[in-house]
Write a protein that holds these residues in place. Structure first.
Motif, PDB file in Angstrom:
ATOM      1  N   GLU A  44      -9.084   7.018  13.196  1.00  0.00           N
ATOM      2  CA  GLU A  44      -9.077   6.202  14.417  1.00  0.00           C
ATOM      3  C   GLU A  44      -8.842   4.725  14.121  1.00  0.00           C
ATOM      4  OE1 GLU A  44     -12.086   5.220  18.180  1.00  0.00           O
ATOM      5  OE2 GLU A  44     -12.684   6.631  16.598  1.00  0.00           O
ATOM      6  N   ASN A  45      -9.499   4.206  13.078  1.00  0.00           N
ATOM      7  CA  ASN A  45      -9.371   2.781  12.734  1.00  0.00           C
ATOM      8  C   ASN A  45      -8.584   2.585  11.436  1.00  0.00           C
ATOM      9  OD1 ASN A  45     -11.060   1.916  14.955  1.00  0.00           O
ATOM     10  ND2 ASN A  45     -12.786   2.734  13.777  1.00  0.00           N
ATOM     11  N   MET A  46      -7.552   3.397  11.241  1.00  0.00           N
ATOM     12  CA  MET A  46      -6.755   3.377  10.009  1.00  0.00           C
ATOM     13  C   MET A  46      -6.274   1.966   9.658  1.00  0.00           C
ATOM     14  SD  MET A  46      -3.164   5.357   9.244  1.00  0.00           S
ATOM     15  CE  MET A  46      -2.259   4.314  10.375  1.00  0.00           C
ATOM     16  N   ILE A  47      -6.386   1.650   8.367  1.00  0.00           N
ATOM     17  CA  ILE A  47      -5.883   0.371   7.876  1.00  0.00           C
ATOM     18  C   ILE A  47      -4.744   0.621   6.889  1.00  0.00           C
ATOM     19  CG2 ILE A  47      -6.419  -1.683   6.515  1.00  0.00           C
ATOM     20  CD1 ILE A  47      -9.253  -1.570   7.559  1.00  0.00           C
ATOM     21  N   LEU A  48      -3.596   0.036   7.171  1.00  0.00           N
ATOM     22  CA  LEU A  48      -2.451   0.032   6.263  1.00  0.00           C
ATOM     23  C   LEU A  48      -2.233  -1.410   5.821  1.00  0.00           C
ATOM     24  CD1 LEU A  48       0.160   2.439   7.894  1.00  0.00           C
ATOM     25  CD2 LEU A  48      -0.392   2.398   5.476  1.00  0.00           C
ATOM     26  N   LEU A  49      -2.278  -1.644   4.504  1.00  0.00           N
ATOM     27  CA  LEU A  49      -2.083  -3.011   4.030  1.00  0.00           C
ATOM     28  C   LEU A  49      -1.124  -3.010   2.844  1.00  0.00           C
ATOM     29  CD1 LEU A  49      -3.886  -2.875   1.278  1.00  0.00           C
ATOM     30  CD2 LEU A  49      -5.780  -3.485   2.775  1.00  0.00           C
ATOM     31  N   ASN A  50      -0.802  -4.204   2.358  1.00  0.00           N
ATOM     32  CA  ASN A  50       0.057  -4.346   1.190  1.00  0.00           C
ATOM     33  C   ASN A  50      -0.766  -4.824   0.003  1.00  0.00           C
ATOM     34  OD1 ASN A  50       1.956  -4.915   3.695  1.00  0.00           O
ATOM     35  ND2 ASN A  50       3.217  -4.142   2.034  1.00  0.00           N
ATOM     36  N   LEU A  51      -0.568  -4.169  -1.140  1.00  0.00           N
ATOM     37  CA  LEU A  51      -1.335  -4.510  -2.338  1.00  0.00           C
ATOM     38  C   LEU A  51      -0.849  -5.825  -2.952  1.00  0.00           C
ATOM     39  CD1 LEU A  51      -1.574  -0.941  -3.919  1.00  0.00           C
ATOM     40  CD2 LEU A  51      -3.419  -2.231  -2.826  1.00  0.00           C
ATOM     41  N   PRO A  52      -1.743  -6.562  -3.635  1.00  0.00           N
ATOM     42  CA  PRO A  52      -1.406  -7.917  -4.093  1.00  0.00           C
ATOM     43  C   PRO A  52      -0.353  -8.005  -5.202  1.00  0.00           C
ATOM     44  CG  PRO A  52      -3.582  -7.254  -4.873  1.00  0.00           C
ATOM     45  CD  PRO A  52      -3.144  -6.229  -3.896  1.00  0.00           C
ATOM     46  N   TYR A  53      -0.341  -7.062  -6.136  1.00  0.00           N
ATOM     47  CA  TYR A  53       0.603  -7.158  -7.258  1.00  0.00           C
ATOM     48  C   TYR A  53       1.987  -6.624  -6.880  1.00  0.00           C
ATOM     49  CZ  TYR A  53      -3.080  -8.351 -10.610  1.00  0.00           C
ATOM     50  OH  TYR A  53      -4.087  -8.980 -11.296  1.00  0.00           O
ATOM     51  N   SER A  54       2.040  -5.404  -6.351  1.00  0.00           N
ATOM     52  CA  SER A  54       3.321  -4.748  -6.071  1.00  0.00           C
ATOM     53  C   SER A  54       3.850  -5.026  -4.669  1.00  0.00           C
ATOM     54  CB  SER A  54       3.165  -3.239  -6.250  1.00  0.00           C
ATOM     55  OG  SER A  54       2.242  -2.726  -5.287  1.00  0.00           O
ATOM     56  N   ASN A  55       2.970  -5.474  -3.786  1.00  0.00           N
ATOM     57  CA  ASN A  55       3.295  -5.656  -2.370  1.00  0.00           C
ATOM     58  C   ASN A  55       3.661  -4.336  -1.690  1.00  0.00           C
ATOM     59  OD1 ASN A  55       3.364  -7.537  -0.230  1.00  0.00           O
ATOM     60  ND2 ASN A  55       5.608  -7.535  -0.247  1.00  0.00           N
ATOM     61  N   GLU A  56       3.249  -3.211  -2.302  1.00  0.00           N
ATOM     62  CA  GLU A  56       3.514  -1.892  -1.733  1.00  0.00           C
ATOM     63  C   GLU A  56       2.527  -1.586  -0.613  1.00  0.00           C
ATOM     64  OE1 GLU A  56       5.109   0.282  -5.852  1.00  0.00           O
ATOM     65  OE2 GLU A  56       3.224   0.899  -4.902  1.00  0.00           O
ATOM     66  N   PRO A  57       2.948  -0.772   0.377  1.00  0.00           N
ATOM     67  CA  PRO A  57       2.006  -0.338   1.421  1.00  0.00           C
ATOM     68  C   PRO A  57       0.907   0.514   0.789  1.00  0.00           C
ATOM     69  CG  PRO A  57       4.270   0.273   1.948  1.00  0.00           C
ATOM     70  CD  PRO A  57       4.276  -0.202   0.545  1.00  0.00           C
ATOM     71  N   PHE A  58      -0.268   0.484   1.399  1.00  0.00           N
ATOM     72  CA  PHE A  58      -1.363   1.279   0.833  1.00  0.00           C
ATOM     73  C   PHE A  58      -2.390   1.612   1.906  1.00  0.00           C
ATOM     74  CE2 PHE A  58      -5.288   2.003  -1.612  1.00  0.00           C
ATOM     75  CZ  PHE A  58      -4.813   2.920  -2.541  1.00  0.00           C
ATOM     76  N   SER A  59      -2.799   2.863   1.894  1.00  0.00           N
ATOM     77  CA  SER A  59      -3.925   3.334   2.688  1.00  0.00           C
ATOM     78  C   SER A  59      -4.443   4.580   1.981  1.00  0.00           C
ATOM     79  CB  SER A  59      -3.488   3.659   4.117  1.00  0.00           C
ATOM     80  OG  SER A  59      -4.610   3.990   4.912  1.00  0.00           O
ATOM     81  N   ILE A  60      -5.681   4.950   2.221  1.00  0.00           N
ATOM     82  CA  ILE A  60      -6.293   6.036   1.447  1.00  0.00           C
ATOM     83  C   ILE A  60      -6.230   7.348   2.206  1.00  0.00           C
ATOM     84  CG2 ILE A  60      -8.425   6.852   0.349  1.00  0.00           C
ATOM     85  CD1 ILE A  60      -9.163   3.962  -0.159  1.00  0.00           C
TER      86      ILE A  60
END
Length: 462
Positions: free
Chosen positions: A285-301
């Motif tokens: 419901e409250n999914m977070i998609l962000l970009n990682l600091p080194y690779s700038n790749e999208p990330f969520s678990i």
């Protein structure tokens, strides 16, 4: 692939010519079990068997061993109990309870003193999942463990005698990507094809086996990740993520973090402290998609990625664990299981010995420093094995816990294991031997047993 092995049922055998009763026993197993193989370049009575019923072979080996050695095969009790684990209602109940907790929170920490089976239960839970696609990895935190090893970081890469620097995925990020791929593979009938099925299978195997070198996959790994995350964004825009990642039958990926409290949790987890929450994961419901600091790749678990941590309370109190971490994990206290060692060795009940010893330790220190039952799960039920455990594990552990305060240690041990030199005020450890400095020489079993009895049965004679 049973390379070099042959099915016993496919050859003519003269069972009577095999040594002792081994032939008769093997014949019985061959009749009961269809899948029994032996190594072709050995005689049958030389061993090297593979079977789907290993506990039966263990019993045969132990029977023959006892005829010569007059006691059980070393570690026989542990081997036997391991083969019976799936039938053990106590362990099954433990696993069922753990299943329910992980569904709600996705992560849990087993905490307790040394030797209470924290790592043992974590690994066996991960191994005993029903879905053959389930996968687990185990790592150990330490003072030098970092975010760069756990999530991602810049690492040197040697190529053609030159060093280049590249952003490399850490263990958690790889486990998460594996969990995502397994979820997508399970739901391939619900989604349009986004990757060649052979490539998907190769990528999954590559992530499962860190030691496997697949140069073709390694070259294309970053491109694969971009392709997968692009597809996840597409599913999110189509409102399909929830259905995909919450479908039944998705394999689990379990990351076991041993000694989780020995690392700098805030530094290692970084933004994961927020992302690991159940309602912040992919499709939630409250999914977070962000970009990682080194690779700038999208990330969520992925919701099918689970964390089981273990924490030795004699190292660090639970109260010192990061507050944000404690709120996001369930905690399960693992206490000494005295029933596991409820047996006599040399007239000494190990259960009573450990229980009374721990009561003394708790009086002097606290419950975080008591000893776990695994210290007394001896390789064989003999006074010699108990003596080795006592002097090689128990006493050194007590000396460390009490910071060399031998007077207190001696009180805990019933006053029979240290002798005070009245002239110098120095305590000397008793080994119940004629030559105290020779550990391998014979010891006085009767005196050693009597000293232990005073701990196991402190009220006798009073």
């Amino acid at each position: 692939k049973l390379d070099g092995y042959q099915d016993i049922s496919s050859v003519e055998l003269n069972w009577e010519k095999l040594k002792n009763s081994e032939g008769e026993n093997l014949k019985r197993i061959a009749n009961e079990e269809k899948d029994l193989f032996y190594k072709k370049d050995l005689q049958l009575n030389e061993g090297k068997y593979i079977t789907l019923a290993p506990e039966k072979l263990v019993e045969i080996i132990n029977t023959e061993y006892k005829k010569v050695q007059k006691n059980n095969l070393p570690y026989y009790n542990q081997i036997k109990s391991n083969t019976d684990e799936e039938l053990n209602p106590k362990i099954k109940k433990f696993f069922d309870n753990l299943d329910e907790l992980l569904k709600k929170k996705k992560q849990i920490i087993f905490y307790g003193p040394a030797g209470t089976g924290k790592t043992y239960y974590a690994i066996n839970y991960a191994k005993n999942k029903e879905n053959h696609e389930d996968h687990y990895k185990i790592i150990t935190f330490h003072q030098s463990f970092s975010y760069e090893e756990f999530i991602e970081g810049i690492k040197p890469v040697v190529s053609n005698n030159s060093i280049n620097y590249k952003v490399k995925d850490g263990i958690f990020k790889r486990c998460n990507f594996l969990a995502i791929l397994l979820a997508l593979k399970t739901n391939k009938d619900k989604i349009s094809s986004f990757m060649n099925s052979n490539d998907l299978e190769d990528l999954i195997n590559y992530l499962k086996n860190d030691e496997t070198v697949n140069e073709e996959i390694e070259k294309r790994y970053d491109d694969f990740k971009k392709e997968v995350w692009k597809y996840i964004y597409k599913l999110n825009n189509e409102n399909k993520l929830k259905d995909i990642f919450n479908a039944p039958g998705i394999p689990k990926v379990i990351l076991i973090i041993d000694e989780i409290n020995r690392g700098n949790i805030s530094k290692i987890f970084g933004e994961l402290i927020t992302l690991i929450e159940n309602d912040k994961r992919l499709g939630a419901e409250n999914m977070i998609l962000l970009n990682l600091p080194y690779s700038n790749e999208p990330f969520s678990i992925a919701p099918n990625l689970y964390i089981i941590g273990t924490m030795n309370t004699s190292d660090k109190s639970i109260a010192l664990i990061d507050t944000a971490l404690r709120r996001r994990f369930y905690f399960w206290e693992m206490k000494p299981d005295y029933d596991e060692i409820n047996k006599d060795v040399g007239g000494i009940n190990l259960r009573d010995l450990l229980k009374n010893l721990n009561e003394k330790i708790e009086e002097e220190l606290d419950k975080d420093h008591v000893l776990g039952h695994s210290y007394f799960m001896l390789e064989e039920d003999s006074i010699e094995a108990l003596y080795n455990t006592w002097y090689r594990e128990i006493i050194p552990h007590l000396e460390e816990m009490f910071y060399g305060n031998y007077e207190k240690i001696n009180d805990v041990l019933g006053g029979n294991f240290y002798v005070k030199n009245d002239n110098k005020g120095i305590y000397q450890l008793r080994t119940f031997k004629d030559k105290e400095n020779e550990f391998l020489s014979e010891f006085n079993k009767k005196e050693f047993i009597e000293a232990l009895k005073k701990i196991a049965k402190p009220n006798d004679g009073k």
